[in-house]
Design a protein around this motif. Structure first.
Motif, short mmCIF file in Angstrom:
data_model
loop_
_atom_site.label_atom_id
_atom_site.label_comp_id
_atom_site.label_asym_id
_atom_site.label_seq_id
_atom_site.Cartn_x
_atom_site.Cartn_y
_atom_site.Cartn_z
N CYS A 191 -32.10 6.26 50.09
CA CYS A 191 -30.93 7.21 49.92
C CYS A 191 -31.08 7.80 48.39
CB CYS A 191 -29.71 6.52 50.20
SG CYS A 191 -29.66 6.33 51.97
N ILE A 192 -30.58 9.13 48.28
CA ILE A 192 -30.11 9.67 46.93
C ILE A 192 -28.69 10.23 47.06
CG2 ILE A 192 -32.68 9.95 46.28
CD1 ILE A 192 -32.14 13.00 47.50
N THR A 193 -28.25 10.47 46.00
CA THR A 193 -27.02 11.26 45.99
C THR A 193 -27.21 12.40 45.36
OG1 THR A 193 -26.15 10.07 43.88
CG2 THR A 193 -25.44 9.00 46.05
N TYR A 194 -26.41 13.74 45.75
CA TYR A 194 -26.54 14.95 44.99
C TYR A 194 -24.95 15.86 45.23
CZ TYR A 194 -27.45 20.00 44.25
OH TYR A 194 -27.56 20.94 43.89
N SER A 195 -24.73 16.10 43.95
CA SER A 195 -23.36 16.54 44.02
C SER A 195 -22.32 15.99 44.73
CB SER A 195 -23.48 18.03 44.57
OG SER A 195 -22.35 18.78 43.91
N GLY A 196 -22.30 14.52 44.56
CA GLY A 196 -21.38 13.63 45.26
C GLY A 196 -21.59 13.16 46.63
N ASN A 197 -22.70 13.99 47.31
CA ASN A 197 -23.07 13.81 48.82
C ASN A 197 -24.13 12.81 48.92
OD1 ASN A 197 -21.12 15.73 49.57
ND2 ASN A 197 -22.73 17.37 49.27
N GLU A 206 -28.98 16.45 38.45
CA GLU A 206 -29.52 17.02 37.33
C GLU A 206 -30.88 17.40 37.35
OE1 GLU A 206 -29.59 16.49 32.38
OE2 GLU A 206 -28.47 15.04 33.57
N ALA A 207 -31.57 16.38 37.96
CA ALA A 207 -32.85 16.19 38.02
C ALA A 207 -33.58 17.44 38.94
CB ALA A 207 -33.81 15.01 38.54
N GLU A 256 -37.51 20.67 33.14
CA GLU A 256 -38.55 19.86 32.43
C GLU A 256 -39.25 18.98 33.74
OE1 GLU A 256 -36.37 17.43 29.74
OE2 GLU A 256 -35.83 19.04 28.53
N THR A 257 -38.35 18.63 34.89
CA THR A 257 -39.04 17.76 35.82
C THR A 257 -39.50 19.15 36.71
OG1 THR A 257 -36.69 17.76 36.95
CG2 THR A 257 -37.58 15.83 35.76
N HIS A 258 -38.80 19.57 37.54
CA HIS A 258 -39.18 20.53 38.62
C HIS A 258 -37.90 20.95 39.03
CE1 HIS A 258 -41.10 23.12 41.41
NE2 HIS A 258 -40.43 22.56 42.65
N ASP A 282 -21.84 24.89 37.62
CA ASP A 282 -22.75 25.63 36.58
C ASP A 282 -24.09 25.35 36.83
OD1 ASP A 282 -22.46 23.01 35.61
OD2 ASP A 282 -22.75 23.62 33.83
N LEU A 283 -24.68 24.55 37.73
CA LEU A 283 -25.88 24.36 37.61
C LEU A 283 -26.37 25.51 38.88
CD1 LEU A 283 -25.82 20.49 38.48
CD2 LEU A 283 -26.70 21.73 36.35
N PHE A 284 -25.54 26.23 39.47
CA PHE A 284 -25.85 26.96 40.38
C PHE A 284 -26.11 28.56 39.92
CE2 PHE A 284 -24.47 23.29 42.85
CZ PHE A 284 -25.47 23.19 43.71
#
Length: 347
Positions: free
Chosen positions: A19-25, A53-54, A59-61, A89-91
């Motif tokens: 599992c991962i989390t992204y923007s709270g999901n 962030e990643a 820097e990563t992709h 602001d990331l979008f």
């Protein structure tokens, strides 16, 4: 006290899920790990962590908008965000428009049925649709027999083509040892092609493949087909559209043996028009090596985890071709011809 998000991640981790989390999901990506274009190693580093962030970092992709569309299907816990979301602001505005449009988007193709017969109805939509990647399983034909031969495992490439290449080399060597070929006999008596010239002809064939690879990929596979001819749309999808639509399909990353043999016959016939038989075999044997190298590297770029810098860079380059700049980066086994033809991906 842990948050609901952390609880979901912890519970699924105990079940052996990734599992991962992204923007709270929360996203359970267990079934996607082996398909991930960036390789499985990425999930070893980020499993159980926030990747917001990643996924936007250059820097990563910096992931493309198509990556977020694929990610959404693996969501297992979605939280409501306020209008002043700190991640907003990331979008970019383009990204926001794409995500909003996707909410009401209906795929014109029924993926529960064979896809190839449905291609003609796409018409003007076809080219854009084919270049919106998905990780859905792809079936092309109704017939199980035909469908079987539309796929090919990577190991079948060397198993079939190495003996074919060696047979060509052996035939050319034994033949030239007894009777050297005469090339261009009408020009000052011609040029004698004997065994000593075979390595150069082999190398010429191998190098010529790198150009042929680029030309076919750019001006055949990426040519926008005329929509008024349904058969041409289907042929384009068979040759390359299917790969851009479903780039994570392991069985569709190398050329099936039937179309590969057709290409080999065409190439042999073209060279044979200007060269004697044994000389042609010497050149084509090198071309076969170039083709095998291309096909195996292509598979490795999609499903391998490179440790060498060259292949790491090439993998990132090819991922960008698929998900960001599909009008550039036509070199696969190398970037060689992207330089003189000005199609190098630089960002």
């Amino acid at each position: 006290m842990s948050s609901p998000t952390e609880d979901v991640v912890r519970q699924r981790a105990k079940q052996g899920r990734t599992c991962i989390t992204y923007s709270g999901n929360v996203y359970d990506v267990t079934d996607f790990v082996s398909k991930h274009p960036g390789g499985v190693d990425v999930f070893e580093e980020h499993s159980g962590h926030d990747v917001t962030e990643a996924m936007h970092s250059r820097e990563t992709h910096k992931h493309s908008k198509h990556a977020f569309t694929i990610l959404e299907k693996y969501c297992v816990r979605k939280v409501q965000k306020s209008s002043n979301n700190e991640d907003a602001d990331l979008f970019s505005m383009e990204d926001k428009y794409f995500y909003n449009r996707q909410e009401g988007y209906t795929d014109p193709v029924d993926w529960k049925k064979p896809v190839l017969p449905q291609i003609p109805k796409l018409g003007e939509q076809y080219f854009e649709w084919a270049h919106q990647p998905t990780d859905l399983p792809l079936r092309l034909f109704h017939s199980d027999f035909v469908e079987y031969f539309s796929k090919c495992s990577w190991w079948m490439v060397p198993m079939y083509w190495v003996p074919a290449m060696l047979a060509m080399i052996y035939t050319a060597y034994t033949g030239l040892s007894e009777h050297p070929d005469l090339w261009l006999p009408w020009m000052a008596g011609g040029i004698e092609i004997n065994v000593s010239r075979m390595p150069y002809l082999f190398l010429l064939g191998a190098l010529s493949w790198t150009l042929l690879e680029y030309v076919i990929h750019r001006w055949v596979f990426h040519l926008k087909p005329p929509t008024q001819y349904p058969i041409i749309l289907q042929l384009h999808f068979l040759l390359h559209g299917q790969h851009h639509k479903a780039p994570m399909e392991k069985g569709r990353l190398v050329f099936p043996l039937v179309p590969a043999n057709i290409l080999a016959v065409i190439m042999y016939s073209l060279v044979r028009l200007v060269c004697p038989r044994l000389m042609t075999l010497s050149v084509i044997s090198g071309t076969v090596l170039g083709y095998m190298t291309y096909d195996l590297i292509h598979y490795y770029l999609h499903h391998g985890s490179p440790s060498l810098t060259y292949f790491k860079n090439l993998k990132r380059y090819h991922v960008k071709h698929h998900f960001e700049q599909q009008h550039k980066g036509f070199g696969i086994s190398s970037k060689l011809w992207d330089y003189p033809f000005n199609t190098l991906i630089t960002e």
